[in-house]
Design an enzyme around this catalytic site. Structure first.
Site, mmCIF file in Angstrom:
data_model
loop_
_atom_site.group_PDB
_atom_site.id
_atom_site.type_symbol
_atom_site.label_atom_id
_atom_site.label_comp_id
_atom_site.label_asym_id
_atom_site.label_seq_id
_atom_site.Cartn_x
_atom_site.Cartn_y
_atom_site.Cartn_z
ATOM 1 N N GLY A 24 0.757 -1.052 -0.067
ATOM 2 C CA GLY A 24 0.004 -0.114 0.027
ATOM 3 C C GLY A 24 0.982 1.219 0.052
ATOM 4 O O GLY A 24 2.209 1.074 0.173
ATOM 5 N N SER A 148 -6.720 5.562 12.784
ATOM 6 C CA SER A 148 -7.156 6.360 12.109
ATOM 7 C C SER A 148 -7.909 7.628 12.627
ATOM 8 O O SER A 148 -8.806 7.356 13.412
ATOM 9 C CB SER A 148 -8.223 5.920 10.973
ATOM 10 O OG SER A 148 -8.730 6.689 10.335
ATOM 11 N N GLU A 150 -10.741 8.796 11.215
ATOM 12 C CA GLU A 150 -11.945 8.281 11.321
ATOM 13 C C GLU A 150 -12.582 8.024 12.088
ATOM 14 O O GLU A 150 -14.072 7.796 12.647
ATOM 15 C CB GLU A 150 -11.925 7.192 10.184
ATOM 16 C CG GLU A 150 -12.074 7.878 8.670
ATOM 17 C CD GLU A 150 -13.064 8.661 8.352
ATOM 18 O OE1 GLU A 150 -14.134 8.338 8.054
ATOM 19 O OE2 GLU A 150 -12.718 9.862 7.766
ATOM 20 N N TYR A 171 -15.786 0.910 8.686
ATOM 21 C CA TYR A 171 -14.458 1.192 8.422
ATOM 22 C C TYR A 171 -13.893 1.573 9.673
ATOM 23 O O TYR A 171 -13.111 1.031 10.657
ATOM 24 C CB TYR A 171 -13.862 1.762 7.367
ATOM 25 C CG TYR A 171 -12.439 2.323 7.404
ATOM 26 C CD1 TYR A 171 -11.330 1.490 7.343
ATOM 27 C CD2 TYR A 171 -12.097 3.525 8.028
ATOM 28 C CE1 TYR A 171 -10.036 1.677 7.375
ATOM 29 C CE2 TYR A 171 -10.846 4.001 8.225
ATOM 30 C CZ TYR A 171 -9.627 3.116 7.658
ATOM 31 O OH TYR A 171 -8.635 3.402 7.756
HETATM 32 P P1 NDP Z 1 -3.857 1.181 1.316
HETATM 33 O O1 NDP Z 1 -5.062 1.196 1.014
HETATM 34 O O2 NDP Z 1 -2.698 2.017 0.105
HETATM 35 O O3 NDP Z 1 -3.045 -0.058 1.673
HETATM 36 C C1 NDP Z 1 -3.587 -1.188 2.258
HETATM 37 C C2 NDP Z 1 -2.657 -2.185 2.376
HETATM 38 O O4 NDP Z 1 -3.373 -3.568 2.896
HETATM 39 C C3 NDP Z 1 -2.339 -3.022 0.830
HETATM 40 O O5 NDP Z 1 -0.958 -3.319 0.817
HETATM 41 C C4 NDP Z 1 -3.452 -3.946 0.896
HETATM 42 O O6 NDP Z 1 -2.794 -4.957 -0.119
HETATM 43 C C5 NDP Z 1 -3.330 -4.536 2.234
HETATM 44 N N1 NDP Z 1 -4.246 -5.489 2.622
HETATM 45 C C6 NDP Z 1 -5.731 -5.273 2.261
HETATM 46 N N2 NDP Z 1 -6.475 -6.312 2.805
HETATM 47 C C7 NDP Z 1 -5.350 -7.063 3.253
HETATM 48 C C8 NDP Z 1 -5.707 -8.328 3.873
HETATM 49 N N3 NDP Z 1 -7.004 -9.048 4.032
HETATM 50 N N4 NDP Z 1 -4.718 -9.147 4.401
HETATM 51 C C9 NDP Z 1 -3.693 -8.365 4.387
HETATM 52 N N5 NDP Z 1 -3.276 -7.162 3.641
HETATM 53 C C10 NDP Z 1 -4.351 -6.597 3.148
HETATM 54 O O7 NDP Z 1 -3.860 1.909 2.597
HETATM 55 P P2 NDP Z 1 -2.535 3.206 3.262
HETATM 56 O O8 NDP Z 1 -1.281 2.693 2.842
HETATM 57 O O9 NDP Z 1 -3.136 4.699 2.938
HETATM 58 O O10 NDP Z 1 -2.764 3.115 4.604
HETATM 59 C C11 NDP Z 1 -2.073 2.242 5.460
HETATM 60 C C12 NDP Z 1 -2.930 1.812 6.948
HETATM 61 O O11 NDP Z 1 -3.282 3.026 7.540
HETATM 62 C C13 NDP Z 1 -4.214 1.426 6.713
HETATM 63 O O12 NDP Z 1 -4.545 0.253 7.542
HETATM 64 C C14 NDP Z 1 -5.272 2.503 6.631
HETATM 65 O O13 NDP Z 1 -6.564 2.184 7.290
HETATM 66 C C15 NDP Z 1 -4.740 3.242 7.715
HETATM 67 N N6 NDP Z 1 -4.549 4.595 7.535
HETATM 68 C C16 NDP Z 1 -4.310 5.404 6.499
HETATM 69 C C17 NDP Z 1 -4.539 6.882 6.459
HETATM 70 C C18 NDP Z 1 -4.424 7.554 5.264
HETATM 71 O O14 NDP Z 1 -4.653 8.722 5.293
HETATM 72 N N7 NDP Z 1 -3.866 6.890 4.294
HETATM 73 C C19 NDP Z 1 -4.905 7.554 7.652
HETATM 74 C C20 NDP Z 1 -5.286 6.657 8.974
HETATM 75 C C21 NDP Z 1 -5.029 5.310 8.792
HETATM 76 P P3 NDP Z 1 -3.166 -4.977 -1.545
HETATM 77 O O15 NDP Z 1 -2.272 -4.022 -2.181
HETATM 78 O O16 NDP Z 1 -3.247 -6.341 -2.042
HETATM 79 O O17 NDP Z 1 -4.620 -4.376 -1.880
HETATM 80 P P1 GDR Z 2 -11.402 9.232 3.744
HETATM 81 O O1 GDR Z 2 -10.588 9.551 2.193
HETATM 82 O O2 GDR Z 2 -12.849 8.920 3.614
HETATM 83 O O3 GDR Z 2 -11.139 10.652 4.712
HETATM 84 O O4 GDR Z 2 -10.885 7.943 4.540
HETATM 85 P P2 GDR Z 2 -11.298 9.779 1.041
HETATM 86 O O5 GDR Z 2 -10.388 10.418 0.162
HETATM 87 O O6 GDR Z 2 -12.106 8.431 0.493
HETATM 88 O O7 GDR Z 2 -12.601 11.076 1.065
HETATM 89 C C1 GDR Z 2 -12.296 12.139 1.751
HETATM 90 C C2 GDR Z 2 -13.740 12.865 1.658
HETATM 91 O O8 GDR Z 2 -13.716 13.345 0.394
HETATM 92 C C3 GDR Z 2 -15.526 13.415 0.231
HETATM 93 N N1 GDR Z 2 -15.302 12.788 -1.298
HETATM 94 C C4 GDR Z 2 -14.884 11.549 -1.835
HETATM 95 N N2 GDR Z 2 -14.241 10.545 -1.637
HETATM 96 C C5 GDR Z 2 -13.883 9.663 -2.592
HETATM 97 N N3 GDR Z 2 -13.143 8.770 -2.068
HETATM 98 N N4 GDR Z 2 -14.377 9.873 -3.752
HETATM 99 C C6 GDR Z 2 -15.018 10.909 -4.296
HETATM 100 O O9 GDR Z 2 -15.434 10.880 -5.340
HETATM 101 C C7 GDR Z 2 -15.459 11.876 -3.260
HETATM 102 N N5 GDR Z 2 -16.059 13.004 -3.587
HETATM 103 C C8 GDR Z 2 -15.995 13.486 -2.039
HETATM 104 C C9 GDR Z 2 -15.620 12.037 1.066
HETATM 105 O O10 GDR Z 2 -16.942 11.953 1.071
HETATM 106 C C10 GDR Z 2 -14.902 12.355 2.172
HETATM 107 O O11 GDR Z 2 -15.539 13.218 3.049
HETATM 108 C C11 GDR Z 2 -8.983 8.055 4.345
HETATM 109 C C12 GDR Z 2 -8.585 6.632 4.152
HETATM 110 O O12 GDR Z 2 -7.371 6.563 3.792
HETATM 111 C C13 GDR Z 2 -8.817 5.993 5.445
HETATM 112 O O13 GDR Z 2 -8.264 4.516 5.337
HETATM 113 C C14 GDR Z 2 -8.230 6.593 6.608
HETATM 114 O O14 GDR Z 2 -8.228 6.134 7.958
HETATM 115 C C15 GDR Z 2 -8.745 8.303 6.516
HETATM 116 O O15 GDR Z 2 -8.369 8.754 5.508
HETATM 117 C C16 GDR Z 2 -8.073 8.834 7.678
#
Ligand code: NDP
Ligand code: GDR
Length: 359
Positions: A24, A148, A150, A171
């Protein structure tokens, strides 16, 4: 998939990290960061019908090469026996649980699966670590849980470590469960387990269906003439957006402290989706109002309106602060996607793909 070795050529023990979610966005930045620090990095990847290691390709070294320090193993957060096996085999010093079905919108459509991976998955990994320590009598393994913002959901900003959780999606509820499992394993078994409560963090490697990347991808494609419209949902939501590269350092810092604890990681600045649009389209001289249409499909059954973290504890205790600000982040993402759109255009113009296909 790689073999396991724990010692550097010098005979001095190299630190070893095990990362779930290595493929990821955060997994790739954390891997780069830890390799730079001299770690051996093991990642758990899911089996998929196509390779999905694109974010790691630039640091991949064939495991047959003795210099390879990143090793990938098949496993899944839904498979407790595989988690235990890899903890036993790798004997990591640090475990980073980043794996998740991380899309909030999708979690309304796949709620059971989201809970299984995000909540029970964290429990399975904590249990693998706990039982490994118990049965081997080994020293402590440090555990990081990817929490998170969230989890705060409906609770108004500023949000810090003492703010009440009010999750607004399957989530977010699952992340709250994972948070409390982590606290419980710390209190019940003395595990060195930390929750990082990270606010949104983005990058050119952000998944393309999160709003920031969806916007910057569209900006690149619209500018270059590959796309005309961008369909979005709620533009009024406000988020505290930082740069993923900065945030992985905070994860590591948490595990380097004397005592395990929980920390908010945030920029302390919040912007609406509309403001992101203004900045991103403005960067290439376009007016977002001429390109964006609202599609109710992207509205969520319950929304999180406003997130803005207070990262005072991380600043004071970890000495952490973000290096990349909002404008710089948007510029970095738009520039990356403009370059990508230019490459796509070459393929389209030469008839290798049509403009609806991804290269
Ligand atoms: P991504 O969606 O980019 O990456 C998620 C990762 O989890 C991928 O490597 C995915 O694998 C893997 N995964 C999904 N399902 C499974 C499973 N069943 N078993 C093992 N691995 C799995 O997320 P981010 O890198 O953005 O985020 C990393 C973590 O931080 C997540 O837990 C997210 O919820 C949390 N988080 C993210 C934030 C953000 O703003 N980015 C903010 C706060 C928390 P695959 O590539 O195969 O899909
Ligand atoms: P979020 O991120 O829900 O904060 O979760 P996302 O970018 O999906 O949404 C942010 C805000 O934008 C609004 N929105 C849309 N969102 C998406 N995805 N697609 C659209 O077309 C769109 N239009 C408007 C959403 O409603 C929302 O309010 C992310 C993820 O990385 C989580 O795993 C992580 O935990 C949190 O950030 C912190």
């Amino acid at each position: 998939m790689g073999t396991v070795s724990n010692t550097a050529g010098s005979g001095k023990k190299k630190k070893t990290a095990l990362i779930t979610g290595i493929t990821g966005q955060d997994g790739s930045y954390l891997t780069e960061f830890l390799l730079e620090k001299g770690y051996e990095v093991h990642g758990i990847i899911r089996r998929s019908s196509n390779f999905n290691t694109q974010r790691l390709d630039h640091i991949y070294v064939d495991p047959h090469n003795s210099s390879a320090r990143m090793k990938l193993h098949y496993g899944d957060l839904t498979d407790a026996s595989a988690l235990r096996k890899w903890v036993d085999t790798i004997c990591p010093d640090e475990v980073y649980n980043l794996g998740a079905q991380s899309h909030v919108g999708v979690s309304f459509e796949n709620p059971d699966y989201t809970a299984d991976v995000v909540a029970t998955g964290a429990l399975r990994l904590l249990e693998a670590v706990r039982t490994h320590i118990e049965s081997t009598g080994r020293q402590q393994i440090k555990y990081y849980q990817a929490g998170s913002s969230e989890m705060y959901g409906a609770t108004p900003p500023p949000q810090d470590e003492n703010t009440v959780f009010h999750p607004r999606s399957p989530y977010a509820v699952s992340k709250v469960a994972a948070h409390w499992y982590t606290v419980n394993y710390r209190e019940a078994y003395g595990l060195f387990a930390c929750n990082g409560i990270l606010f949104n963090h983005e990058s050119p490697r952000r998944g393309e269906n999160f709003v920031t990347r969806k916007i910057t991808r569209a900006v690149g494609r619209i500018k270059i003439g590959l796309q005309k419209k961008l369909f979005l949902g709620n533009l009024k939501a406000s988020r505290d957006w930082g740069f993923a590269g900065d945030y992985v350092e905070a994860m590591w810092l948490m595990l380097q402290q004397e005592k395990p604890d929980d920390y908010v990681v945030a920029t302390e600045e919040s912007h609406t989706v509309e403001e992101f649009l203004e900045e991103a389209f403005g960067f290439v001289g376009l007016d977002w109002k001429e390109c964006v249409e609202i599609d109710p499909r992207y509205f969520r059954p319950s929304e999180v309106d406003n997130l803005r973290g207070s990262a005072e504890k991380a600043r004071k205790v970890l000495g952490w602060k973000p290096k990349v600000g909002f404008k710089q982040l948007v510029a970095m993402m738009v520039s990356g996607d403009l370059e990508r759109a230019n490459r796509e255009k070459v393929l389209v113009d030469n008839g290798y793909i049509d403009s609806h296909q991804q290269p």
